[in-house]
Design a protein around this motif. Structure first.
Motif, PDB file in Angstrom:
ATOM      1  N   THR A 161      -3.086  -7.734   2.267  1.00  0.00           N
ATOM      2  CA  THR A 161      -1.843  -8.217   1.665  1.00  0.00           C
ATOM      3  C   THR A 161      -1.805  -7.761   0.210  1.00  0.00           C
ATOM      4  OG1 THR A 161      -2.822 -10.287   0.880  1.00  0.00           O
ATOM      5  CG2 THR A 161      -1.921 -10.277   3.137  1.00  0.00           C
ATOM      6  N   ASP A 162      -0.648  -7.837  -0.428  1.00  0.00           N
ATOM      7  CA  ASP A 162      -0.552  -7.399  -1.823  1.00  0.00           C
ATOM      8  C   ASP A 162      -1.485  -8.201  -2.726  1.00  0.00           C
ATOM      9  OD1 ASP A 162       1.298  -5.611  -0.930  1.00  0.00           O
ATOM     10  OD2 ASP A 162       3.022  -6.516  -1.937  1.00  0.00           O
ATOM     11  N   GLU A 163      -1.594  -9.493  -2.459  1.00  0.00           N
ATOM     12  CA  GLU A 163      -2.484 -10.336  -3.262  1.00  0.00           C
ATOM     13  C   GLU A 163      -3.940  -9.928  -3.042  1.00  0.00           C
ATOM     14  OE1 GLU A 163      -3.654 -15.064  -3.925  1.00  0.00           O
ATOM     15  OE2 GLU A 163      -2.067 -14.521  -2.518  1.00  0.00           O
ATOM     16  N   ALA A 165      -4.942  -6.979  -2.039  1.00  0.00           N
ATOM     17  CA  ALA A 165      -5.103  -5.639  -2.611  1.00  0.00           C
ATOM     18  C   ALA A 165      -5.316  -5.714  -4.120  1.00  0.00           C
ATOM     19  CB  ALA A 165      -3.882  -4.779  -2.294  1.00  0.00           C
ATOM     20  N   HIS A 166      -4.556  -6.593  -4.782  1.00  0.00           N
ATOM     21  CA  HIS A 166      -4.743  -6.784  -6.229  1.00  0.00           C
ATOM     22  C   HIS A 166      -6.155  -7.288  -6.522  1.00  0.00           C
ATOM     23  CE1 HIS A 166      -4.178  -8.012 -10.391  1.00  0.00           C
ATOM     24  NE2 HIS A 166      -4.707  -9.171 -10.036  1.00  0.00           N
ATOM     25  N   ARG A 278       0.347  -1.921   5.195  1.00  0.00           N
ATOM     26  CA  ARG A 278       1.350  -1.897   4.127  1.00  0.00           C
ATOM     27  C   ARG A 278       1.685  -0.453   3.726  1.00  0.00           C
ATOM     28  NH1 ARG A 278       5.294  -3.291   1.008  1.00  0.00           N
ATOM     29  NH2 ARG A 278       4.731  -5.065  -0.262  1.00  0.00           N
ATOM     30  N   TYR A 280       3.808   1.891   0.737  1.00  0.00           N
ATOM     31  CA  TYR A 280       3.973   1.685  -0.707  1.00  0.00           C
ATOM     32  C   TYR A 280       5.055   2.585  -1.303  1.00  0.00           C
ATOM     33  CZ  TYR A 280      -0.519  -0.690  -0.340  1.00  0.00           C
ATOM     34  OH  TYR A 280      -1.514  -1.549   0.013  1.00  0.00           O
ATOM     35  N   ILE A 284       5.713  -0.924  -6.083  1.00  0.00           N
ATOM     36  CA  ILE A 284       4.787  -1.853  -5.431  1.00  0.00           C
ATOM     37  C   ILE A 284       3.368  -1.629  -5.948  1.00  0.00           C
ATOM     38  CG2 ILE A 284       3.707  -2.481  -3.224  1.00  0.00           C
ATOM     39  CD1 ILE A 284       6.445  -1.744  -1.906  1.00  0.00           C
ATOM     40  N   LEU A 285       2.953  -0.346  -6.035  1.00  0.00           N
ATOM     41  CA  LEU A 285       1.586  -0.077  -6.472  1.00  0.00           C
ATOM     42  C   LEU A 285       1.375  -0.489  -7.924  1.00  0.00           C
ATOM     43  CD1 LEU A 285      -1.179   0.996  -5.721  1.00  0.00           C
ATOM     44  CD2 LEU A 285      -0.442   3.276  -6.441  1.00  0.00           C
ATOM     45  N   GLN A 287       2.806  -2.853  -9.488  1.00  0.00           N
ATOM     46  CA  GLN A 287       2.725  -4.311  -9.515  1.00  0.00           C
ATOM     47  C   GLN A 287       1.331  -4.779  -9.101  1.00  0.00           C
ATOM     48  OE1 GLN A 287       5.293  -6.107 -10.707  1.00  0.00           O
ATOM     49  NE2 GLN A 287       4.090  -7.979 -10.545  1.00  0.00           N
ATOM     50  N   ILE A 288       0.772  -4.144  -8.078  1.00  0.00           N
ATOM     51  CA  ILE A 288      -0.555  -4.514  -7.589  1.00  0.00           C
ATOM     52  C   ILE A 288      -1.634  -4.191  -8.632  1.00  0.00           C
ATOM     53  CG2 ILE A 288      -2.315  -3.847  -5.876  1.00  0.00           C
ATOM     54  CD1 ILE A 288       0.005  -3.683  -3.841  1.00  0.00           C
ATOM     55  N   THR A 292      -5.451  -5.174 -13.797  1.00  0.00           N
ATOM     56  CA  THR A 292      -6.732  -4.570 -13.407  1.00  0.00           C
ATOM     57  C   THR A 292      -7.104  -3.599 -14.529  1.00  0.00           C
ATOM     58  OG1 THR A 292      -5.886  -2.564 -12.304  1.00  0.00           O
ATOM     59  CG2 THR A 292      -5.936  -4.610 -11.005  1.00  0.00           C
TER      60      THR A 292
END
Length: 316
Positions: A161-163, A165-166, A278, A280, A284-285, A287-288, A292
């Motif tokens: 999920t995006d979360e 992945a982050h 997912r 991209y 989107i990327l 944001q993830i 970081t």
């Protein structure tokens, strides 16, 4: 691993809706089936990323400013059969770079096969296989100060999920040093007519791959799944860019696990969520990657712009 497998299956089948992790697709049969999937005409992902590695390795080198006089480690997370990585290895050898190859995978079978083929194809290549979870391996190498180019290819990041992945990229960036780079492969958002057949091929190999998870549980966890009582169900949304796979029960049934110590009830039509894939875009990327230590240096795409490899550097 077996105890963790058992725990994860009990947790997943006890949840609502039911779920199982895609990491458990990969036993010996699963590895073989996935190799077949990558060769399917509908499965554009491998061909698209392979094209990048066959034609644009020079862009990776320019983006990372790799120096031929500096020894580095090429760390391949989820190496599999290393189809794309072999193209990069070939290029690095040809250009005279000094490096060793560190394939990381949770499948011992995949690592054994890879070491055998690489030793034949690249007899002078220094290979150090690492079995285990990505972070286990990177944590073991915490005091290894050699420069690293980390590969995370095949849009494996899309299985999170995006979360997640982050969190993954944040943790990975914490473990890497300012001299290190990540080459991240991601599948790009495309129309349903292109994406969905990649997860629902005409030969039903993807269905067999997903259903093999039930076969594996029968063998390793003493479950009594009847594979014919389930079907593979994929779906994809162009709006969200998310593809998902499910195993759907064809009948009302009760499954026993661990020799009957646990039971799980399925209604007809009830699904087990087995995979997210997912897709991209840049927004989107970005944001993830927020908060970081990674910064995008370069985006490299195939000729059809189906797939992209992002070169990320560490900023800390």
């Amino acid at each position: 691993m077996e105890n963790q497998f058992l725990k994860d299956v009990i947790d997943g089948l006890s949840s609502n809706p039911k779920r199982l992790s895609s990491r458990y697709f990969y036993d010996e049969i699963g590895d073989t089936l996935f190799q077949q999937i990558m060769e399917l005409p509908e499965y554009y992902l491998t061909r698209s990323e392979l094209e990048i590695f066959q034609t644009k390795c020079d862009q990776f080198i320019k983006s990372t400013s790799l120096d031929k006089t500096t020894y580095f480690e090429l760390v391949d997370l989820g190496a599999g059969d290393a189809t794309k990585t072999k193209e990069f290895i070939k290029y690095l050898h040809k250009k005279g770079f000094s490096f060793s190859y560190v394939p990381v995978d949770i499948s011992r079978n995949a690592l054994n096969n890879l070491k055998t083929t690489l030793s034949t194809e690249f007899p002078e290549l220094r290979i150090q296989t690492e079995l285990g979870d990505y972070f286990e391996v990177l944590n073991r190498a915490e005091h290894n100060l050699k420069p690293k180019v980390v590969l995370f290819l095949g849009s494996n990041i899309g299985n999170l999920t995006d979360e997640q992945a982050h969190d993954f990229l944040s943790k990975l960036s914490d473990l890497l040093l300012p001299q290190d780079f990540l080459i991240l492969g991601v599948d790009l958002i495309k129309p349903r007519s292109i994406v969905l057949p990649a997860y629902n091929d005409s030969q039903n190999i993807t269905a067999e791959f997903n259903l093999n998870l039930l076969v594996r549980m029968n063998k390793e966890l003493q479950t009594n799944f009847k594979v014919e009582n389930f079907k593979h169900v994929p779906k994809y949304s162009e709006e969200t860019g998310i593809a998902e796979s499910f195993l759907e029960s064809n009948v009302d049934q009760t499954i026993q696990l661990n020799g009957g110590k646990k039971e799980f009830h399925f209604r007809k039509g009830e699904r087990i969520h087995t995979e997210i894939s997912r897709k991209y875009n840049d927004e989107i990327l970005n944001q993830i990657l927020k908060n970081t230590h990674f910064e995008i240096v370069k985006k490299i795409t195939d000729s059809q712009k189906y797939f992209a490899n992002f070169v990320l550097k560490i900023t800390k």
